[in-house]
Design a protein around this motif. Structure first.
Motif, PDB file in Angstrom:
ATOM      1  N   TRP A   1     -15.574  14.472 -13.975  1.00 38.43           N
ATOM      2  CA  TRP A   1     -15.153  13.890 -12.714  1.00 38.43           C
ATOM      3  C   TRP A   1     -15.348  12.382 -12.628  1.00 38.43           C
ATOM      4  O   TRP A   1     -14.557  11.688 -11.975  1.00 38.43           O
ATOM      5  N   TRP A   2     -16.381  11.853 -13.272  1.00 36.94           N
ATOM      6  CA  TRP A   2     -16.555  10.395 -13.193  1.00 36.94           C
ATOM      7  C   TRP A   2     -15.440   9.689 -13.970  1.00 36.94           C
ATOM      8  O   TRP A   2     -14.987   8.607 -13.568  1.00 36.94           O
ATOM      9  N   LYS A   3     -14.967  10.319 -15.039  1.00 35.94           N
ATOM     10  CA  LYS A   3     -13.838   9.744 -15.773  1.00 35.94           C
ATOM     11  C   LYS A   3     -12.551   9.854 -14.952  1.00 35.94           C
ATOM     12  O   LYS A   3     -11.702   8.956 -14.999  1.00 35.94           O
ATOM     13  N   ALA A   4     -12.422  10.929 -14.214  1.00 37.95           N
ATOM     14  CA  ALA A   4     -11.249  11.083 -13.347  1.00 37.95           C
ATOM     15  C   ALA A   4     -11.243   9.984 -12.279  1.00 37.95           C
ATOM     16  O   ALA A   4     -10.196   9.399 -11.971  1.00 37.95           O
ATOM     17  N   ALA A   5     -12.410   9.703 -11.711  1.00 38.86           N
ATOM     18  CA  ALA A   5     -12.520   8.661 -10.697  1.00 38.86           C
ATOM     19  C   ALA A   5     -12.182   7.295 -11.292  1.00 38.86           C
ATOM     20  O   ALA A   5     -11.489   6.477 -10.671  1.00 38.86           O
ATOM     21  N   LEU A   6     -12.657   7.050 -12.512  1.00 40.11           N
ATOM     22  CA  LEU A   6     -12.381   5.779 -13.174  1.00 40.11           C
ATOM     23  C   LEU A   6     -10.890   5.651 -13.504  1.00 40.11           C
ATOM     24  O   LEU A   6     -10.309   4.571 -13.389  1.00 40.11           O
ATOM     25  N   ALA A   7     -10.275   6.764 -13.900  1.00 42.32           N
ATOM     26  CA  ALA A   7      -8.832   6.758 -14.163  1.00 42.32           C
ATOM     27  C   ALA A   7      -8.064   6.401 -12.894  1.00 42.32           C
ATOM     28  O   ALA A   7      -7.046   5.693 -12.945  1.00 42.32           O
ATOM     29  N   ALA A   8      -8.551   6.873 -11.752  1.00 42.01           N
ATOM     30  CA  ALA A   8      -7.905   6.554 -10.478  1.00 42.01           C
ATOM     31  C   ALA A   8      -8.017   5.061 -10.176  1.00 42.01           C
ATOM     32  O   ALA A   8      -7.058   4.438  -9.704  1.00 42.01           O
ATOM     33  N   VAL A   9      -9.172   4.476 -10.459  1.00 42.06           N
ATOM     34  CA  VAL A   9      -9.354   3.042 -10.243  1.00 42.06           C
ATOM     35  C   VAL A   9      -8.393   2.249 -11.128  1.00 42.06           C
ATOM     36  O   VAL A   9      -7.776   1.276 -10.689  1.00 42.06           O
ATOM     37  N   VAL A  10      -8.274   2.670 -12.388  1.00 46.34           N
ATOM     38  CA  VAL A  10      -7.351   2.006 -13.317  1.00 46.34           C
ATOM     39  C   VAL A  10      -5.925   2.052 -12.763  1.00 46.34           C
ATOM     40  O   VAL A  10      -5.221   1.033 -12.715  1.00 46.34           O
TER      41      VAL A  10
ATOM     42  N   PRO B   1       0.791  -1.229   0.000  1.00 48.74           N
ATOM     43  CA  PRO B   1       0.000   0.000   0.000  1.00 48.74           C
ATOM     44  C   PRO B   1       0.827   1.285   0.000  1.00 48.74           C
ATOM     45  O   PRO B   1       0.332   2.334  -0.411  1.00 48.74           O
ATOM     46  N   ARG B   2       2.097   1.190   0.435  1.00 53.34           N
ATOM     47  CA  ARG B   2       2.924   2.396   0.423  1.00 53.34           C
ATOM     48  C   ARG B   2       3.256   2.876  -0.989  1.00 53.34           C
ATOM     49  O   ARG B   2       3.764   3.982  -1.173  1.00 53.34           O
ATOM     50  N   THR B   3       2.976   2.021  -1.992  1.00 52.82           N
ATOM     51  CA  THR B   3       3.226   2.437  -3.377  1.00 52.82           C
ATOM     52  C   THR B   3       2.012   3.148  -3.985  1.00 52.82           C
ATOM     53  O   THR B   3       2.089   3.622  -5.125  1.00 52.82           O
ATOM     54  N   LEU B   4       0.897   3.226  -3.257  1.00 49.94           N
ATOM     55  CA  LEU B   4      -0.311   3.838  -3.802  1.00 49.94           C
ATOM     56  C   LEU B   4      -0.117   5.293  -4.252  1.00 49.94           C
ATOM     57  O   LEU B   4      -0.763   5.721  -5.211  1.00 49.94           O
ATOM     58  N   PRO B   5       0.742   6.086  -3.588  1.00 52.91           N
ATOM     59  CA  PRO B   5       0.977   7.441  -4.121  1.00 52.91           C
ATOM     60  C   PRO B   5       1.451   7.435  -5.571  1.00 52.91           C
ATOM     61  O   PRO B   5       1.170   8.381  -6.321  1.00 52.91           O
ATOM     62  N   ASN B   6       2.152   6.376  -5.985  1.00 54.04           N
ATOM     63  CA  ASN B   6       2.598   6.276  -7.372  1.00 54.04           C
ATOM     64  C   ASN B   6       1.425   6.178  -8.335  1.00 54.04           C
ATOM     65  O   ASN B   6       1.545   6.536  -9.517  1.00 54.04           O
ATOM     66  N   ALA B   7       0.278   5.706  -7.845  1.00 54.59           N
ATOM     67  CA  ALA B   7      -0.914   5.608  -8.675  1.00 54.59           C
ATOM     68  C   ALA B   7      -1.795   6.841  -8.546  1.00 54.59           C
ATOM     69  O   ALA B   7      -2.354   7.327  -9.541  1.00 54.59           O
ATOM     70  N   ILE B   8      -1.905   7.358  -7.332  1.00 54.14           N
ATOM     71  CA  ILE B   8      -2.817   8.479  -7.080  1.00 54.14           C
ATOM     72  C   ILE B   8      -2.246   9.809  -7.574  1.00 54.14           C
ATOM     73  O   ILE B   8      -2.957  10.620  -8.169  1.00 54.14           O
ATOM     74  N   ALA B   9      -0.957  10.036  -7.348  1.00 54.06           N
ATOM     75  CA  ALA B   9      -0.340  11.312  -7.721  1.00 54.06           C
ATOM     76  C   ALA B   9      -0.483  11.641  -9.212  1.00 54.06           C
ATOM     77  O   ALA B   9      -0.787  12.794  -9.562  1.00 54.06           O
ATOM     78  N   PRO B  10      -0.268  10.691 -10.135  1.00 52.30           N
ATOM     79  CA  PRO B  10      -0.429  11.023 -11.551  1.00 52.30           C
ATOM     80  C   PRO B  10      -1.848  11.459 -11.902  1.00 52.30           C
ATOM     81  O   PRO B  10      -2.036  12.371 -12.729  1.00 52.30           O
ATOM     82  N   VAL B  11      -2.834  10.826 -11.276  1.00 58.09           N
ATOM     83  CA  VAL B  11      -4.222  11.187 -11.551  1.00 58.09           C
ATOM     84  C   VAL B  11      -4.516  12.589 -11.021  1.00 58.09           C
ATOM     85  O   VAL B  11      -5.158  13.403 -11.692  1.00 58.09           O
ATOM     86  N   VAL B  12      -4.035  12.881  -9.826  1.00 50.81           N
ATOM     87  CA  VAL B  12      -4.222  14.208  -9.239  1.00 50.81           C
ATOM     88  C   VAL B  12      -3.580  15.275 -10.125  1.00 50.81           C
ATOM     89  O   VAL B  12      -4.187  16.316 -10.419  1.00 50.81           O
ATOM     90  N   ALA B  13      -2.343  15.015 -10.563  1.00 48.91           N
ATOM     91  CA  ALA B  13      -1.646  15.972 -11.418  1.00 48.91           C
ATOM     92  C   ALA B  13      -2.352  16.147 -12.759  1.00 48.91           C
ATOM     93  O   ALA B  13      -2.470  17.260 -13.282  1.00 48.91           O
ATOM     94  N   GLY B  14      -2.839  15.031 -13.322  1.00 42.60           N
ATOM     95  CA  GLY B  14      -3.555  15.104 -14.589  1.00 42.60           C
ATOM     96  C   GLY B  14      -4.847  15.886 -14.477  1.00 42.60           C
ATOM     97  O   GLY B  14      -5.205  16.659 -15.376  1.00 42.60           O
ATOM     98  N   VAL B  15      -5.543  15.697 -13.369  1.00 41.20           N
ATOM     99  CA  VAL B  15      -6.773  16.463 -13.125  1.00 41.20           C
ATOM    100  C   VAL B  15      -6.445  17.946 -12.962  1.00 41.20           C
ATOM    101  O   VAL B  15      -7.155  18.814 -13.472  1.00 41.20           O
ATOM    102  N   GLY B  16      -5.349  18.243 -12.264  1.00 41.19           N
ATOM    103  CA  GLY B  16      -4.934  19.633 -12.101  1.00 41.19           C
ATOM    104  C   GLY B  16      -4.658  20.294 -13.440  1.00 41.19           C
ATOM    105  O   GLY B  16      -5.077  21.433 -13.684  1.00 41.19           O
ATOM    106  N   ALA B  17      -3.959  19.566 -14.325  1.00 37.95           N
ATOM    107  CA  ALA B  17      -3.687  20.092 -15.661  1.00 37.95           C
ATOM    108  C   ALA B  17      -4.987  20.306 -16.425  1.00 37.95           C
ATOM    109  O   ALA B  17      -5.151  21.294 -17.145  1.00 37.95           O
TER     110      ALA B  17
END
Length: 289
Positions: A38-47, A13-29
């Motif tokens: 937003w529903w696509k952003a949530a789905l991207a996070a699940v992926v 679970p300590r590697t989860l930031p590697n998955a969450i951070a890119p989605v957060v940054a992509g949403v910010g962009a």
């Protein structure tokens, strides 16, 4: 049979930031461009989360059956420790890949068909990192793959599915996140140089050696701060990303001090948290600006 607690530890679970951070940054962009789906952003996070857990189980399986994890220092290894059978860990990996693939198909069906191809490449990259007869992670290409998949692909992919386009702002975010995601792998492989060398796993750290790997890690930590300055061309608020500097410095301390083995484990978690902090702060700055 592994306990639920061991399965959770094996998922790393300590590697989860590697998955969450890119989605957060992509949403910010995406927010900097305009409205975000937003529903696509949530789905991207699940992926992203499904894929990184799948990668972790896949690595556990492949390294375990090769004997690479027999003397490993670090997080729980299900196969290497004998807590779970290789086949059960392999099934868990493909279950996670399957979940990510289904969510990816939904995004492809509602965005662009070629996303299916990108997803297939990502799954293949995840499996053959340590799987197959000639895993590329064993010849020093793991860092390249992490930068591409958890940096460029994840950030720009999130931006694309949420707003329908990509731009240089997303690219700068991708470079920043990709560098920190790569840094997580670099410090992990720095810790494992002795055991990897003995088992024939020629990671980039093994090839570069201890001293050069520590310098490389330090450079990777600087890249997102440079990207924060670059992003000033989009909005001065992007400088919020610089607030992650103390966390990056904290992550660097053990590496800078010459820590080895278990002494480097704190840097793994600290690098991940610094990456997530940079992504969140940058996303806020881009959204405001």
């Amino acid at each position: 049979m592994a306990t639920p607690k061991q399965w959770i530890a094996g998922a790393r679970p300590r590697t989860l930031p590697n998955a969450i951070a890119p989605v957060v940054a992509g949403v910010g962009a995406g927010l900097h461009i305009g409205g975000v789906n937003w529903w696509k952003a949530a789905l991207a996070a699940v992926v992203a989360i499904a894929f990184i857990i799948g990668v972790n189980f896949s690595n556990d399986y492949s390294d375990g059956i090769r004997g690479t994890d027999d003397e490993r220092v670090g997080p729980m290894r299900l196969v290497g420790s004998g807590a779970a059978s290789p086949e059960s860990v392999k099934r868990a990996a493909f279950l996670c890949f399957g979940i990510g693939a289904v969510c990816g198909l939904v995004l492809a069906a509602t965005t662009a068909w070629w996303i299916v191809i990108v997803g297939a490449i990502c799954i293949a990259g995840a499996w053959f990192y340590t799987g197959g007869s000639k895993p590329y992670g064993y010849i020093g290409l793991g860092e390249v793959a992490v930068f591409v998949f958890f940096g460029l692909v994840a950030v720009l992919g999130t931006e694309y599915v949420t707003v329908g386009t990509v731009d240089w702002v997303g690219l700068a975010c991708a470079v920043g996140v990709g560098s920190l995601s790569t840094a997580v792998l670099v410090v992990n492989n720095l810790r494992d140089i002795p055991t990897d060398r003995e088992s024939g796993k020629n990671t980039l750290a093994v090839r570069m050696g201890d001293a050069a790997t520590r310098r490389f890690y330090g450079v990777l930590l600087l890249v997102p701060l440079v990207m924060s300055v670059v992003l000033v061309a989009a909005t001065p608020w992007a400088l919020l990303g610089l607030l992650a500097a103390p966390l990056l410095w904290k992550a660097y301390q053990a590496v800078r001090a010459g820590a080895v083995g278990p002494g480097l484990i704190p840097s793994l978690g600290a690098t991940g948290m610094a990456m997530l902090a940079w992504a969140v702060l940058t996303a806020i700055g881009l959204a405001v600006g």
